[in-house]
Design a protein around this motif. Structure first.
Motif, PDB file in Angstrom:
ATOM      1  N   VAL A 113       0.924  -1.181   0.018  1.00 42.70           N
ATOM      2  CA  VAL A 113      -0.192   0.099   0.027  1.00 42.70           C
ATOM      3  C   VAL A 113       0.824   1.306   0.061  1.00 42.70           C
ATOM      4  O   VAL A 113       0.607   2.426  -0.826  1.00 42.70           O
ATOM      5  N   TRP A 114       1.996   1.344   0.913  1.00 40.70           N
ATOM      6  CA  TRP A 114       2.892   2.353   0.595  1.00 40.70           C
ATOM      7  C   TRP A 114       3.316   2.619  -0.565  1.00 40.70           C
ATOM      8  O   TRP A 114       3.403   3.770  -0.925  1.00 40.70           O
ATOM      9  N   ARG A 115       3.909   1.570  -1.144  1.00 42.15           N
ATOM     10  CA  ARG A 115       4.331   1.858  -2.384  1.00 42.15           C
ATOM     11  C   ARG A 115       3.298   2.439  -3.476  1.00 42.15           C
ATOM     12  O   ARG A 115       3.888   3.403  -4.161  1.00 42.15           O
ATOM     13  N   ILE A 116       2.318   2.112  -3.473  1.00 40.12           N
ATOM     14  CA  ILE A 116       1.162   2.548  -4.292  1.00 40.12           C
ATOM     15  C   ILE A 116       1.063   4.036  -4.108  1.00 40.12           C
ATOM     16  O   ILE A 116       1.005   4.893  -4.798  1.00 40.12           O
ATOM     17  N   LEU A 117       0.848   4.329  -2.830  1.00 40.26           N
ATOM     18  CA  LEU A 117       0.588   5.763  -2.377  1.00 40.26           C
ATOM     19  C   LEU A 117       1.657   6.640  -2.961  1.00 40.26           C
ATOM     20  O   LEU A 117       1.478   7.757  -3.327  1.00 40.26           O
ATOM     21  N   THR A 118       2.854   6.116  -2.507  1.00 36.68           N
ATOM     22  CA  THR A 118       4.278   6.970  -2.787  1.00 36.68           C
ATOM     23  C   THR A 118       4.051   7.540  -4.383  1.00 36.68           C
ATOM     24  O   THR A 118       4.374   8.569  -4.816  1.00 36.68           O
ATOM     25  N   LEU A 119       4.168   6.258  -5.139  1.00 39.81           N
ATOM     26  CA  LEU A 119       3.974   6.503  -6.613  1.00 39.81           C
ATOM     27  C   LEU A 119       2.900   7.164  -7.268  1.00 39.81           C
ATOM     28  O   LEU A 119       3.150   8.079  -7.952  1.00 39.81           O
ATOM     29  N   SER A 120       1.922   7.201  -6.540  1.00 41.81           N
ATOM     30  CA  SER A 120       0.816   7.994  -7.095  1.00 41.81           C
ATOM     31  C   SER A 120       0.793   9.418  -6.640  1.00 41.81           C
ATOM     32  O   SER A 120       0.585  10.334  -7.683  1.00 41.81           O
ATOM     33  N   GLU A 121       1.239   9.553  -5.475  1.00 38.54           N
ATOM     34  CA  GLU A 121       1.713  10.911  -5.080  1.00 38.54           C
ATOM     35  C   GLU A 121       2.921  11.708  -6.040  1.00 38.54           C
ATOM     36  O   GLU A 121       2.538  12.765  -6.528  1.00 38.54           O
ATOM     37  N   ALA A 122       3.698  11.124  -6.184  1.00 40.87           N
ATOM     38  CA  ALA A 122       4.744  11.467  -7.052  1.00 40.87           C
ATOM     39  C   ALA A 122       4.207  11.782  -8.497  1.00 40.87           C
ATOM     40  O   ALA A 122       4.459  12.543  -9.037  1.00 40.87           O
ATOM     41  N   GLU A 123       3.590  10.853  -9.196  1.00 40.86           N
ATOM     42  CA  GLU A 123       2.878  11.007 -10.335  1.00 40.86           C
ATOM     43  C   GLU A 123       1.894  12.320 -10.563  1.00 40.86           C
ATOM     44  O   GLU A 123       2.025  13.009 -11.285  1.00 40.86           O
ATOM     45  N   GLY A 124       1.248  12.513  -9.425  1.00 48.09           N
ATOM     46  CA  GLY A 124       0.430  13.645  -9.180  1.00 48.09           C
ATOM     47  C   GLY A 124       1.167  15.047  -9.356  1.00 48.09           C
ATOM     48  O   GLY A 124       0.724  15.875 -10.106  1.00 48.09           O
ATOM     49  N   LEU A 125       2.257  14.937  -8.357  1.00 48.76           N
ATOM     50  CA  LEU A 125       3.208  16.079  -8.451  1.00 48.76           C
ATOM     51  C   LEU A 125       3.845  16.499  -9.757  1.00 48.76           C
ATOM     52  O   LEU A 125       3.891  17.510 -10.267  1.00 48.76           O
ATOM     53  N   LEU A 126       4.078  15.466 -10.485  1.00 49.22           N
ATOM     54  CA  LEU A 126       4.811  15.622 -11.717  1.00 49.22           C
ATOM     55  C   LEU A 126       3.826  16.124 -12.656  1.00 49.22           C
ATOM     56  O   LEU A 126       4.090  17.133 -13.571  1.00 49.22           O
ATOM     57  N   GLU A 127       2.597  15.631 -12.520  1.00 53.11           N
ATOM     58  CA  GLU A 127       1.706  15.968 -13.635  1.00 53.11           C
ATOM     59  C   GLU A 127       1.305  17.465 -13.429  1.00 53.11           C
ATOM     60  O   GLU A 127       0.952  18.235 -14.248  1.00 53.11           O
ATOM     61  N   ALA A 128       1.356  17.864 -12.185  1.00 46.36           N
ATOM     62  CA  ALA A 128       1.071  19.225 -11.731  1.00 46.36           C
ATOM     63  C   ALA A 128       2.432  20.220 -11.890  1.00 46.36           C
ATOM     64  O   ALA A 128       2.534  21.382 -11.600  1.00 46.36           O
ATOM     65  N   GLN A 129       3.374  19.535 -12.564  1.00 46.77           N
ATOM     66  CA  GLN A 129       4.656  20.334 -12.841  1.00 46.77           C
ATOM     67  C   GLN A 129       5.523  20.789 -11.724  1.00 46.77           C
ATOM     68  O   GLN A 129       5.972  21.814 -11.626  1.00 46.77           O
ATOM     69  N   ARG A 130       5.544  19.814 -10.687  1.00 44.92           N
ATOM     70  CA  ARG A 130       6.470  19.895  -9.646  1.00 44.92           C
ATOM     71  C   ARG A 130       7.237  18.623  -9.277  1.00 44.92           C
ATOM     72  O   ARG A 130       7.389  18.162  -8.577  1.00 44.92           O
ATOM     73  N   PRO A 131       8.539  18.742 -10.416  1.00 37.93           N
ATOM     74  CA  PRO A 131       9.008  17.466 -10.307  1.00 37.93           C
ATOM     75  C   PRO A 131       9.976  17.471  -8.990  1.00 37.93           C
ATOM     76  O   PRO A 131      10.254  16.131  -8.793  1.00 37.93           O
ATOM     77  N   ARG A 132      10.406  18.504  -8.621  1.00 40.13           N
ATOM     78  CA  ARG A 132      11.264  18.395  -7.426  1.00 40.13           C
ATOM     79  C   ARG A 132      10.431  17.713  -6.070  1.00 40.13           C
ATOM     80  O   ARG A 132      11.040  16.873  -5.349  1.00 40.13           O
ATOM     81  N   GLU A 133       9.163  18.182  -6.147  1.00 38.40           N
ATOM     82  CA  GLU A 133       8.412  17.607  -4.923  1.00 38.40           C
ATOM     83  C   GLU A 133       7.925  16.136  -5.080  1.00 38.40           C
ATOM     84  O   GLU A 133       8.028  15.361  -4.234  1.00 38.40           O
ATOM     85  N   ALA A 134       7.904  15.923  -6.461  1.00 34.96           N
ATOM     86  CA  ALA A 134       7.762  14.523  -6.840  1.00 34.96           C
ATOM     87  C   ALA A 134       9.031  13.670  -6.560  1.00 34.96           C
ATOM     88  O   ALA A 134       8.821  12.590  -5.984  1.00 34.96           O
ATOM     89  N   VAL A 135      10.154  14.200  -6.628  1.00 34.54           N
ATOM     90  CA  VAL A 135      11.213  13.347  -6.352  1.00 34.54           C
ATOM     91  C   VAL A 135      11.415  13.250  -4.900  1.00 34.54           C
ATOM     92  O   VAL A 135      11.657  12.124  -4.343  1.00 34.54           O
ATOM     93  N   ALA A 136      11.068  14.179  -4.124  1.00 38.03           N
ATOM     94  CA  ALA A 136      11.014  14.304  -2.515  1.00 38.03           C
ATOM     95  C   ALA A 136      10.111  13.229  -2.001  1.00 38.03           C
ATOM     96  O   ALA A 136      10.346  12.524  -1.089  1.00 38.03           O
ATOM     97  N   ALA A 137       8.800  13.325  -2.753  1.00 38.03           N
ATOM     98  CA  ALA A 137       7.930  12.238  -2.347  1.00 38.03           C
ATOM     99  C   ALA A 137       8.281  10.618  -2.485  1.00 38.03           C
ATOM    100  O   ALA A 137       8.197   9.880  -1.721  1.00 38.03           O
ATOM    101  N   LEU A 138       9.173  10.411  -3.565  1.00 43.76           N
ATOM    102  CA  LEU A 138       9.704   9.152  -3.745  1.00 43.76           C
ATOM    103  C   LEU A 138      10.872   8.749  -2.805  1.00 43.76           C
ATOM    104  O   LEU A 138      11.067   7.762  -2.587  1.00 43.76           O
ATOM    105  N   LYS A 139      11.313   9.848  -2.268  1.00 45.44           N
ATOM    106  CA  LYS A 139      12.658   9.650  -1.280  1.00 45.44           C
ATOM    107  C   LYS A 139      11.985   9.519   0.147  1.00 45.44           C
ATOM    108  O   LYS A 139      12.730   9.288   1.203  1.00 45.44           O
ATOM    109  N   ARG A 140      10.493   9.525   0.205  1.00 45.88           N
ATOM    110  CA  ARG A 140      10.039   9.332   1.577  1.00 45.88           C
ATOM    111  C   ARG A 140      10.349   8.058   2.294  1.00 45.88           C
ATOM    112  O   ARG A 140      10.282   7.115   1.882  1.00 45.88           O
ATOM    113  N   PRO A 141      10.727   8.245   3.622  1.00 48.12           N
ATOM    114  CA  PRO A 141      11.166   6.838   4.200  1.00 48.12           C
ATOM    115  C   PRO A 141      10.200   5.729   4.025  1.00 48.12           C
ATOM    116  O   PRO A 141       8.906   6.135   4.418  1.00 48.12           O
TER     117      PRO A 141
END
Length: 524
Positions: A362-390
């Motif tokens: 579940v954690w994996r799906i949530l992390t990937l989905s959040e990063a995908e949404g931030l990338l679509e919103a043109q916030r790539p740096r925040e998307a990278v940070a989301a993927l690095k979430r512990p």
């Protein structure tokens, strides 16, 4: 269960109208079909249909949903091989490939050559993995029992006419009901009675074979009976055309009773003992069903309705995760980035209450989905940070990275501003995609990303080759051929490295030209 080469009724049609789709250039079999198609001829026909429909906007490639469907499909394929349903001739000749159709109707269908279309509406209405797997097992059995080839052998050209109408109707449904209705009626008139009579026998056979494959794959056998019951109840309560499944696969008390009888008194417990990942699959299905619900209907009013959902009183932890995840996805698609982030945080908080076996998935799906949404919103740096979430501290190992991570990482690399270090990220992403494509050479999305990466790395010939591969994978053989021929005109004096790349491109050019000649020969 769902449809094969049987014509769909106008009940499949969605209610919103858009511009009529351009007619698809589907293949004609001619009058020579008088006996069962050989496996290779069936595959060639399926390839032609898929080349005609891959670029249609109704056929979507959502990496997370497709990964889930593929996992269930792979389990069923393994069981089919073990049972001998998939012999060497079918193994070598067929594609065995599922694909997704963006449509809110409850439906799925088998095409020649082992291609299986799954409507997002079907995924959204199923409540368990076993119910969805029962549909896939049934469709797999239509393929392994050669139902399409047998039907076309008996009815020759008329079967192809109805099949073409079915595919066109499915893809036209969400855009223009009137146009789709005309297509369906045109293919239906001459053949419907004979096909329906024949299909009842095929349905019984697919029920029987599908049930055994479903059980041997480790799914709960009761999933098929429950799926029948859900559909029967839904048709009684709301027969509004949202269940084309019921038009081509009519349910009877006999079929439901047979599905129950096949379970036996111990069927359920035996299946559970054979499935150590039951909890993980339960969570996986819940989130992918939610994702399908959001993706299947892109209208703003539908997304707004989903964005305002709240967990019911007394909801379980998984139910809370599912609702918050649905809200987050709906808000992502309506531009509410802050609201999507807040909903995703709520989903993560609810994840902490799940059993340990479910949490990493579940954690994996949530992390990937959040990063995908931030990338679509043109916030790539925040998307990278989301993927690095512990990751969660869990005794269970986190799922291995798969195609969703691969494609998302490539997109993130391309979204970063150009810099000296960025070239290394582009190169790493390109190498990872190249490795993936050596095993999955028909992945159009991966080829398209690789083309852009090679362009950024100033490798124009490699970029052209990857672009040509992406174009061919989407079914546009003339476009792929034009790209290769254009490369030869552009690189008249290649260096040593380019000579090697051009030789590879020449080999691919010959393959595509041969496919094009075969298509033309079939049309004549």
């Amino acid at each position: 269960m769902v449809l094969c080469a049987v014509p769909v009724s106008t009940g499949v049609l969605a209610q919103e109208a858009r511009t009529p789709p351009a007619p698809l250039n589907l293949p004609a079999l001619g009058d020579s079909v008088g006996q069962d198609l050989s496996p290779r001829a069936e595959r060639r026909l399926g390839d032609r249909i898929m080349r005609a429909i891959r670029s249609d906007p109704a056929v979507i490639d959502d990496p997370l949903v497709l990964e889930y469907v593929q996992a269930l499909w792979d389990d069923l394929l393994r069981a089919g091989r073990q049972r001998g349903e998939i012999g060497p001739d079918l193994e070598d000749s067929h594609a065995w490939e599922p694909f997704l159709v963006r449509d809110k109707s409850v439906n799925a269908f088998a095409l020649p050559g082992g291609y299986i279309g799954v409507h997002l509406g079907l995924m959204a209405m199923t409540t368990t993995t076993d119910e969805l797997a029962s549909v896939l097992a049934h469709e797999l059995s239509h393929v392994t029992q050669r139902h399409i080839a047998r039907m076309m052998g008996q009815q020759a050209r008329t079967s192809w006419m109805s099949m073409a109408s079915m595919v066109l109707g499915i893809l036209a449904a969400s855009r223009n009901p009137a146009a789709a209705q005309a297509l369906i009626y045109g293919g239906q008139a001459a053949t419907i009675q004979g096909q329906l009579n024949f299909s009842r026998d095929m349905e019984r056979e697919a029920d029987r074979v599908g049930f055994t494959v479903l059980s041997e794959a480790g799914f709960e056998p009761g999933g098929m009976a429950r799926m029948f019951e859900h559909l029967q109840q839904a048709s009684r309560l709301n027969d509004d055309g949202s269940f084309p499944y019921l038009r081509t696969h009519p349910l009877t008390s006999e079929r439901i009773g047979e599905a129950r009888a096949r379970m036996g008194p111990d069927g359920w417990t035996q299946a559970l003992r054979a499935r150590p990942s039951e909890h993980q699959r339960t969570a996986w299905h819940a989130l992918m069903s939610a994702r399908a619900q959001v993706l299947m209907d892109p209208r703003s009013d539908a997304l707004h309705r989903l964005a305002t959902l709240t967990p019911p009183e007394g909801a379980s932890a998984l139910q809370r995760v599912r609702v918050h995840y649905t809200v987050a996805l709906a808000k992502q698609r309506t531009g509410q980035t802050a609201g999507a982030t807040a909903a995703m945080d709520q989903a993560r908080q609810a994840t902490l209450s799940l059993p340990a076996s479910q949490q990493p998935l579940v954690w994996r799906i949530l992390t990937l989905s959040e990063a995908e949404g931030l990338l679509e919103a043109q916030r790539p740096r925040e998307a990278v940070a989301a993927l690095k979430r512990p990751a969660l501290a869990s005794p269970m190992a986190a799922p291995e990275a798969g195609r969703p991570e691969l494609l998302l990482n490539a997109r993130l690399a391309l979204a970063q501003p150009a810099s000296g270090s960025q070239a290394n990220q582009w190169r790493d992403a390109a190498n990872q995609l190249q490795t993936h494509l050596s095993q999955h050479p028909h992945d159009a999305a991966a080829w398209a990303l690789l083309s852009e990466l090679w362009r950024r790395l100033e490798q124009p010939l490699r970029a052209i080759r990857a672009d040509a591969e992406a174009t061919a994978a989407l079914g546009d053989l003339p476009g792929a051929i034009d790209r290769i021929q254009g490369a030869h005109q552009r690189f008249r004096r290649p260096d040593a490295a380019d000579v090697i790349e051009l030789s590879v491109m020449d080999a691919r050019l010959k393959v595509w030209q041969r496919q094009q000649r075969e298509d033309l020969r079939d049309d004549n």
